[in-house]
Design an enzyme around this catalytic site. Structure first.
Site, PDB file in Angstrom:
ATOM      1  N   MET A  52      -1.868 -21.837  38.453  1.00 30.39           N
ATOM      2  CA  MET A  52      -2.351 -20.796  38.837  1.00 30.39           C
ATOM      3  C   MET A  52      -1.237 -19.846  39.285  1.00 30.39           C
ATOM      4  O   MET A  52      -0.235 -20.153  39.382  1.00 30.39           O
ATOM      5  CB  MET A  52      -3.394 -21.004  39.954  1.00 30.39           C
ATOM      6  CG  MET A  52      -4.583 -21.712  39.535  1.00 30.39           C
ATOM      7  SD  MET A  52      -5.630 -22.150  40.571  1.00 30.39           S
ATOM      8  CE  MET A  52      -6.174 -20.321  41.222  1.00 30.39           C
ATOM      9  N   HIS A  53      -1.826 -18.548  39.555  1.00 26.48           N
ATOM     10  CA  HIS A  53      -0.842 -17.609  40.557  1.00 26.48           C
ATOM     11  C   HIS A  53       0.504 -16.867  39.580  1.00 26.48           C
ATOM     12  O   HIS A  53       1.000 -15.998  40.039  1.00 26.48           O
ATOM     13  CB  HIS A  53      -0.464 -18.250  41.717  1.00 26.48           C
ATOM     14  CG  HIS A  53      -1.384 -18.985  42.411  1.00 26.48           C
ATOM     15  ND1 HIS A  53      -2.659 -18.464  42.642  1.00 26.48           N
ATOM     16  CD2 HIS A  53      -1.372 -20.207  42.650  1.00 26.48           C
ATOM     17  CE1 HIS A  53      -3.429 -19.103  43.171  1.00 26.48           C
ATOM     18  NE2 HIS A  53      -2.794 -20.190  43.343  1.00 26.48           N
ATOM     19  N   ASP A  68      -6.176 -24.668  37.406  1.00 24.18           N
ATOM     20  CA  ASP A  68      -6.018 -26.021  37.123  1.00 24.18           C
ATOM     21  C   ASP A  68      -6.693 -26.940  37.950  1.00 24.18           C
ATOM     22  O   ASP A  68      -7.521 -27.835  37.816  1.00 24.18           O
ATOM     23  CB  ASP A  68      -4.371 -26.620  37.395  1.00 24.18           C
ATOM     24  CG  ASP A  68      -3.856 -25.998  38.520  1.00 24.18           C
ATOM     25  OD1 ASP A  68      -4.458 -25.331  39.423  1.00 24.18           O
ATOM     26  OD2 ASP A  68      -2.367 -26.199  38.685  1.00 24.18           O
TER      27      ASP A  68
END
Length: 484
Positions: free
Chosen positions: A79-80, A235
């Site tokens: 992520m991110h 995830d």
């Protein structure tokens, strides 16, 4: 057959399941992380494509007929990450990853704007996407001027697979641009970082169709063109789909390098003040919360390194019977802490040491300290209105039954141990691919694995553990004041 693709930080995994959700085969290819400066963490998105092709190539060699029978694909990913594209979909710079901390000042400034916590339900952490874009604007203005699209890592793979700019709710909730309650981009938050909605991908739910496989790739892999690709998930949400943690009250505790207490919710229950992550889940009209510990098994690994004994040797010295806390306490803040303190500067400590404090006593204190850190997350979730009655344990640390007994007793909850199997993010992604392709009921697909054993709290030690937890709670403000 259904294919799950999980883009992790260290590699890409491709997992094949059949219509009955039995795992047929898998492929894997590794990735490296570039750290050109202290606190920086980057990857070249072209390497994600290379690794994805490598993982699928393994499946083509080992299971060509099954790969040809794939009817749906699901995506999961780290992520991110900030993947920046120009108007021609060319990558402008290496992706800035989730564990990159260069934008700490930008994150603090955004977090001071009350709109961010109000609309996203979360603190703006340096690892989130929005502060990274502010850093690029401030430090690489030529790159920022060319910016046409921002994609999360797995959605860059989707662009390559389908030619479309699409994301989904669970991953987008970690950008600091999503109105998490309303499940849509916030024009106010985007404008606060000099961006607009045209630079964002369109949004779908994780169970919905989000593009179709391009004919060129289908031909290369011996698959059918036009296979639907699901929205997928970030995830942790994908792992929750794999674990069947999708309905209100279901939860898992992940005892890995870092630790996660993950709870599914039927409504939006933010609590940013306790550094709880509140994100959309991959299923429609569901959300989830996470308490995050930065050093879980990493704490035991640290003790292992300085003692010269393997982690398994250390826990074996404790035996199988849970012992009462000794009075030695351990704060597992070796690299700061996320929930509930949001303190990147705090560091760990032992207190209560004496001449008789043996290596086994230190090991016991480390296991208890991590268990109490999970208790902190449980308390933070409770303040947000989430009540849990049991949790399922996953991750490498869950092999230690002593540690699970400590966690069960610290939480006051039974801990279920799942039967052997692969229930991770790639499996969850494959499940989402199945749902998108067939229209199956998500709750009937995302079921929990069979339970191999249940570890109950040790009732005789509940008072001793409660007293030890109160000592633990007093240590953070004391240590912080002493090191300020």
């Amino acid at each position: 057959m259904y294919l799950g693709l999980d883009l992790g930080t260290s590699g890409v995994k491709a997992l094949l399941i059949d219509a009955g959700q039995s795992i047929i085969g898998s492929g894997h290819a590794s990735l490296d992380v570039s750290r050109p400066h202290p606190g920086w963490s980057e990857q070249n998105p072209a390497e994600w494509i290379r690794a994805c092709e490598g993982a699928i190539a393994e499946l083509k060699v080992s299971h060509p007929e099954q790969l040809a029978a794939v009817k749906g694909i699901g995506l999961s990913g780290q992520m991110h990450g900030a993947t920046l594209l120009d108007a021609g979909d060319q990558v402008l710079r290496p992706c800035i990853l989730w564990n990159d901390t260069r934008s700490h000042a930008e994150a603090a400034k955004l977090d001071a704007d009350p709109r961010f916590r109000k609309l996203t339900g979360n603190i703006v952490f340096p690892g989130f996407t929005a502060p990274k874009l502010v850093w690029v604007r401030n430090n690489e203005p030529d790159v920022f001027a060319k910016l046409a699209k921002v994609l999360l890592p797995k959605d860059f793979l989707r662009l390559w697979l389908t030619g479309e700019h699409i994301s989904e709710m669970s991953d987008s909730a970690g950008t600091s641009w999503l109105d998490v309650g309303k499940r849509g981009w916030s024009s106010d938050l985007l404008s606060a970082t000099s961006l607009d909605e045209k630079q964002m991908p369109s949004l779908v739910e994780g169970t919905e169709k989000a593009g179709a496989l391009r004919s060129e790739l289908a031909s290369k892999w011996g698959m059918q063109a036009g296979i639907p690709i699901a929205g997928g998930a970030g995830d942790n949400a994908a792992s929750a789909c794999g674990m069947g943690t999708v309905a209100a009250g279901q939860a898992f505790v992940s005892l890995g390098t870092s630790g996660v207490l993950f709870a599914a919710n039927a409504s939006y229950l933010p609590n940013p003040e306790s550094a709880v992550h509140t994100f959309c889940h991959a299923l429609p009209d569901t959300w989830h919360q996470m308490g995050v510990i930065l050093s879980a098994t990493d704490s035991l690994n640290w003790l292992s390194e300085i003692s010269g004994k393997g982690a398994g040797e250390l826990t074996a010295e404790l035996g199988d019977t849970l012992k009462a806390p000794t009075g030695v306490s351990f704060l597992p803040y070796l690299s700061g802490e996320r929930t509930p303190h949001n303190d990147s500067a705090i560091r760990g400590s032992f207190t209560g040491l004496a001449h008789e404090s043996s290596r086994a006593v230190l090991t016991q204190a480390v296991l208890e300290g991590v268990a109490f850190a999970f208790r902190d997350s449980l308390e933070a979730l409770a303040k947000a209105g989430t009540t849990l009655t049991r949790v399922t344990a996953i991750g490498g640390g869950s092999r230690s039954h002593y540690w699970l007994k400590a966690i069960a007793t610290a939480l006051g909850l039974p801990v279920d141990i799942p039967a052997d199997g692969d229930f991770g993010a790639a499996f969850g992604a494959a499940r989402l691919g199945l749902i998108a392709a067939t229209g199956a009921d998500p709750l009937r697909v995302c079921t929990a694995p069979a339970t191999d054993a249940t570890i109950e709290p040790v009732a005789a030690l509940s008072n001793a553990y409660a007293d030890a937890y109160q000592r633990y709670r007093l240590l953070y403000p004391a240590i912080k004041a002493a090191t300020a």
